[in-house]
Scaffold this active site. Sequence first.
Site: not given
Ligand code: DER
Length: 235
Positions: A86, A99-101, A107, A125
């Site tokens: 994602g 990277g919000r996760g 990654e 997004k």
């Molecule tokens: O943290 C990340 O890199 C995730 O891939 C983020 O970019 C997308 O997270 P989501 O699919 O829960 O919106």
Amino acid sequence: LTQDDLKKIAAYKAVESVQSGMVLGLGTGSTARHAVARIGELLSQGKLTNIIGIPTSKVTHDQALAAGIPLSDLDSHPVVDLAIDGADEVDPYLNLVKGRGGSLLREKMVEGACKRFVVIVDDSKLVTHLGGSGLAMPVEIVPFCWKFTASRLQKMFEDSGCVAKLRTLGGIDEPFVTDNGNYVVDLYFKSSFGDLKVASDGILRLPGVVEHGMFLDMATTVIVAGELGVSVKNK
Ligand code: DER
């Protein structure tokens, strides 16, 4: 259609590109989670065989294990056929913020090692320029003197009204710790921070910085699911 429906549609579309025998980068987050589940499902149905998964986080490792996907790592498979993951932001040139996760380092390592990197997003997004969503631009830093590093990052982008915040665990003041034992500083911009490559190089030059969440010129395909259908953008 809910946002999660759109995430699932994008994820399933990406998995159509998976062929038996592939070494796959398995992404992290609520969209990538659908792709991992779908790969496990196709393996269990015998519609896919001989897949090796390279997870981009401990969370994805555990999900893929439970889904019956054979797992390995970059030491054993330094070249990955296809990664599916994602993103938090996608600009018109297929540059990403991720990277919000909190999994941006692994990654970026996995997705940097793959021949094809397919990004799966719902249309929320899409941005005109990175940093434009007003949401966080994550930077993974070492815990040592994190305030020093955070303040240097903030100062570096003061012309863009940047505010640097240490990411903490929800609710309490404990710092969030990545799978690699590091901290994350989230950068918030009031206006565009200009040239992406200059920003990227500037951030990486700071000694306390490990990696940042700008994935420039890395995605080969972006699959966008929206109310009106699915669009596939190729580099
Ligand atoms: O943290 C990340 O890199 C995730 O891939 C983020 O970019 C997308 O997270 P989501 O699919 O829960 O919106």
